[in-house]
Design a protein around this motif. Structure first.
Motif, short mmCIF file in Angstrom:
data_model
loop_
_atom_site.label_atom_id
_atom_site.label_comp_id
_atom_site.label_asym_id
_atom_site.label_seq_id
_atom_site.Cartn_x
_atom_site.Cartn_y
_atom_site.Cartn_z
N THR A 238 132.10 104.89 -1.95
CA THR A 238 132.92 103.58 -2.25
C THR A 238 132.06 102.68 -2.97
O THR A 238 131.24 101.82 -2.32
CB THR A 238 133.66 103.27 -1.07
OG1 THR A 238 134.34 104.59 -0.70
CG2 THR A 238 134.62 102.08 -1.53
N ARG A 239 132.15 102.52 -4.13
CA ARG A 239 131.37 101.43 -4.80
C ARG A 239 131.94 100.20 -4.66
O ARG A 239 133.23 99.78 -4.67
CB ARG A 239 131.12 101.87 -6.30
CG ARG A 239 130.51 103.04 -6.79
CD ARG A 239 128.80 103.02 -6.37
NE ARG A 239 128.42 102.22 -7.09
CZ ARG A 239 127.27 101.94 -7.13
NH1 ARG A 239 126.27 102.60 -6.17
NH2 ARG A 239 126.34 101.38 -8.01
N SER A 240 131.24 99.08 -4.29
CA SER A 240 131.75 97.68 -3.97
C SER A 240 131.15 96.95 -5.28
O SER A 240 130.14 97.27 -5.60
CB SER A 240 131.44 97.14 -2.74
OG SER A 240 132.07 97.93 -1.86
N SER A 241 131.88 95.94 -5.68
CA SER A 241 131.18 95.02 -6.79
C SER A 241 131.47 93.59 -6.68
O SER A 241 132.71 93.36 -5.91
CB SER A 241 131.97 95.29 -8.41
OG SER A 241 133.20 95.19 -8.30
N ALA A 242 130.78 92.62 -7.03
CA ALA A 242 130.99 91.43 -6.96
C ALA A 242 130.42 90.50 -8.07
O ALA A 242 129.30 91.03 -8.71
CB ALA A 242 130.52 90.70 -5.44
N GLU A 243 131.12 89.41 -8.30
CA GLU A 243 130.61 88.65 -9.49
C GLU A 243 129.78 87.32 -8.89
O GLU A 243 130.06 86.70 -8.05
CB GLU A 243 131.68 88.10 -10.33
CG GLU A 243 131.54 87.15 -11.59
CD GLU A 243 132.40 86.72 -12.23
OE1 GLU A 243 132.55 85.51 -12.74
OE2 GLU A 243 133.46 87.73 -12.59
N ILE A 244 128.76 87.22 -9.58
CA ILE A 244 127.89 85.90 -9.17
C ILE A 244 127.61 85.35 -10.43
O ILE A 244 127.49 86.04 -11.61
CB ILE A 244 126.71 86.30 -8.44
CG1 ILE A 244 125.66 87.22 -9.27
CG2 ILE A 244 127.04 87.03 -7.00
CD1 ILE A 244 124.34 87.46 -8.49
N HIS A 245 127.20 83.98 -10.16
CA HIS A 245 126.67 83.28 -11.75
C HIS A 245 125.36 82.88 -11.43
O HIS A 245 124.93 82.21 -10.30
CB HIS A 245 127.68 81.85 -11.73
CG HIS A 245 128.91 82.36 -12.41
ND1 HIS A 245 129.99 81.27 -12.58
CD2 HIS A 245 129.50 83.52 -12.78
CE1 HIS A 245 130.94 81.73 -13.13
NE2 HIS A 245 130.56 83.00 -13.24
N LEU A 246 124.37 83.32 -12.08
CA LEU A 246 123.07 82.77 -12.38
C LEU A 246 122.81 81.75 -13.08
O LEU A 246 123.37 81.70 -14.27
CB LEU A 246 122.11 84.03 -12.83
CG LEU A 246 122.13 85.41 -12.22
CD1 LEU A 246 121.62 86.43 -13.02
CD2 LEU A 246 121.73 85.16 -10.62
N HIS A 247 122.20 80.58 -12.34
CA HIS A 247 122.04 79.14 -13.10
C HIS A 247 120.83 79.51 -14.10
O HIS A 247 119.84 78.60 -13.58
CB HIS A 247 121.82 77.98 -12.17
CG HIS A 247 123.37 77.97 -11.33
ND1 HIS A 247 124.68 77.78 -11.89
CD2 HIS A 247 123.51 78.28 -10.13
CE1 HIS A 247 125.28 77.95 -10.92
NE2 HIS A 247 124.99 78.19 -9.71
N ALA A 248 120.84 80.02 -15.10
CA ALA A 248 119.97 80.32 -15.98
C ALA A 248 120.45 80.77 -17.24
O ALA A 248 121.45 81.57 -17.22
CB ALA A 248 118.83 81.24 -15.52
N PHE A 297 121.81 80.41 -7.76
CA PHE A 297 122.89 81.22 -8.27
C PHE A 297 124.03 80.84 -7.20
O PHE A 297 123.80 80.33 -6.21
CB PHE A 297 122.78 82.85 -7.92
CG PHE A 297 122.43 83.31 -6.62
CD1 PHE A 297 123.61 83.63 -5.93
CD2 PHE A 297 121.17 83.42 -6.34
CE1 PHE A 297 123.20 84.31 -4.63
CE2 PHE A 297 120.82 83.66 -4.90
CZ PHE A 297 121.69 84.24 -4.33
N THR A 298 125.31 81.16 -7.77
CA THR A 298 126.74 81.01 -6.98
C THR A 298 127.34 82.25 -6.84
O THR A 298 127.46 82.95 -7.88
CB THR A 298 127.21 79.89 -7.78
OG1 THR A 298 126.72 78.53 -7.78
CG2 THR A 298 128.75 79.66 -6.88
N ILE A 299 127.89 82.59 -5.58
CA ILE A 299 128.53 83.80 -5.35
C ILE A 299 130.15 83.46 -5.79
O ILE A 299 130.70 82.63 -4.95
CB ILE A 299 128.54 84.29 -3.93
CG1 ILE A 299 126.99 84.56 -3.56
CG2 ILE A 299 129.35 85.18 -3.80
CD1 ILE A 299 126.68 84.78 -2.09
N VAL A 300 130.58 84.13 -6.83
CA VAL A 300 131.98 83.95 -7.11
C VAL A 300 133.09 84.65 -6.12
O VAL A 300 133.94 84.17 -6.14
CB VAL A 300 132.09 84.08 -8.64
CG1 VAL A 300 133.59 83.88 -9.03
CG2 VAL A 300 130.97 83.32 -9.25
N ASP A 301 132.64 85.69 -5.92
CA ASP A 301 133.83 86.48 -5.10
C ASP A 301 133.76 86.05 -3.85
O ASP A 301 133.01 85.73 -3.18
CB ASP A 301 132.97 87.99 -5.09
CG ASP A 301 133.98 88.93 -4.51
OD1 ASP A 301 134.66 89.64 -5.21
OD2 ASP A 301 133.83 89.01 -3.32
#
Length: 322
Positions: A238-248, A297-301
């Motif tokens: 079961t693949r899990s995914s999540a979006e993050i924002h790298l501040h670069a 970075f910021t965790i969006v999920d």
């Protein structure tokens, strides 16, 4: 006499390569009459080899198991392969593998000619085998041997299959190959009743029956049996995914992460959106810990963010000794 001996050795070699040979075809391969073939078969029987002969359109000659192990004929390449295989078998989770393979290897290498022993040592120096992981299921060597013969001889088999939490089932399959994974052994085969390719854990198989029914080999849907087992595992994960924002900037992310930044896209000139994937939330958290400290970075999920908070509190309690 020398010619007769060579012919009998050639006959033995052929009998060892296939489960059964039609009499006319075997005589043609040896370039002898069927009467001479019958005499040579009788000489093999006198030497302790159990050669069964059956009549009829589907009859022929086959080498049966006897009460003791007679000499085997191996080519140079087969001998080298067997020695390497014995050295590797100790790491593959066989029942009593460390004892039996060491004993067999000692006897085998004792009679290897010096040139072949040198080849074995040279190959072994450049071959690494992965030991089974903790908790790997032991597998019967006898069962593996019978399955290997069924694969070689293209013989349909029946067996009982036990799965945790389910009733045992009876399966009828056409075996293709055995695959050793890091944890256990798998049989790749065509399931006759389900008309599809399947994998079965060998440690869950029991009550094996060789049917003596032959089958024509089928083409695997993958390039190899090992690839088929890997694809089966992929389907279970079961693949899990999540979006993050790298501040670069995207260019910096690509330069520092290389191929790991696959799928990253620019949000603006100073922010990069990166979707990470892994087998579950704990694995996603491990990816976050891999990001360099000098790249905020910021965790969006939301789900991953909550998991990160819980993990952070646990680490804080561990540091404080609570």
């Amino acid at each position: 006499m020398a010619e007769t001996t060579s012919r009998i050795l050639a006959l033995l070699s052929l009998l060892q390569t296939h489960r059964q040979w039609p009499g006319p075809e075997l005589a043609a391969r040896l370039e002898v009459t069927q009467r001479t073939l019958r005499r040579d078969v009788e000489r093999l029987r006198e030497l302790g080899y159990r050669v069964e002969a059956t009549r009829g359109s589907t009859g022929g000659y086959r080498l049966e198991a006897g009460s003791q192990l007679p000499p085997l004929l191996l080519s140079d390449d087969e001998a080298v392969t067997m020695a390497i295989g014995l050295r590797a078998a100790v790491t593959q989770g066989l029942v009593d593998g460390d004892v039996t393979t060491t004993s067999a290897l000692a006897k085998f290498e004792q009679v290897l000619p010096p040139a072949l022993r040198s080849r074995v040592n040279a190959l072994a120096a450049h071959v690494e085998t992965r030991a089974p992981e903790t908790g790997a299921a032991p597998v019967s060597q006898e069962l593996l041997g019978r399955l290997a013969l069924a694969c070689r001889d293209r013989e349909r088999i029946r067996f009982r299959y036990d799965r945790p939490g389910a009733d045992p089932t009876r399966r009828v399959v056409e075996p293709h190959a055995l695959v050793a994974s890091a944890r256990t052994w798998f049989l790749v085969c065509w399931d006759v009743d389900r008309s599809d390719w399947r994998t079965f854990r060998v440690d869950r198989m029991d009550d094996l029956l060789l049917t003596r029914l032959r089958f024509e080999p089928r083409a695997l849907p993958t390039e190899s049996a090992a690839a088929f087992v890997e694809r089966a595992f992929e389907g279970l994960r079961t693949r899990s995914s999540a979006e993050i924002h790298l501040h670069a900037p995207l260019a910096e992310v690509l330069a520092r992460f290389g191929p790991w930044a696959k799928g990253a896209v620019a949000v603006d000139e100073r922010t990069t959106r990166w979707t990470i994937q892994a087998d579950g939330t704990p694995a996603l958290l491990r990816i976050l810990s891999w990001i360099p400290e000098d790249m905020p970075f910021t965790i969006v999920d939301p789900g991953l963010a909550e998991a990160a908070r819980r993990h952070s509190r646990r680490l804080d309690e561990a540091v404080q000794g609570r």
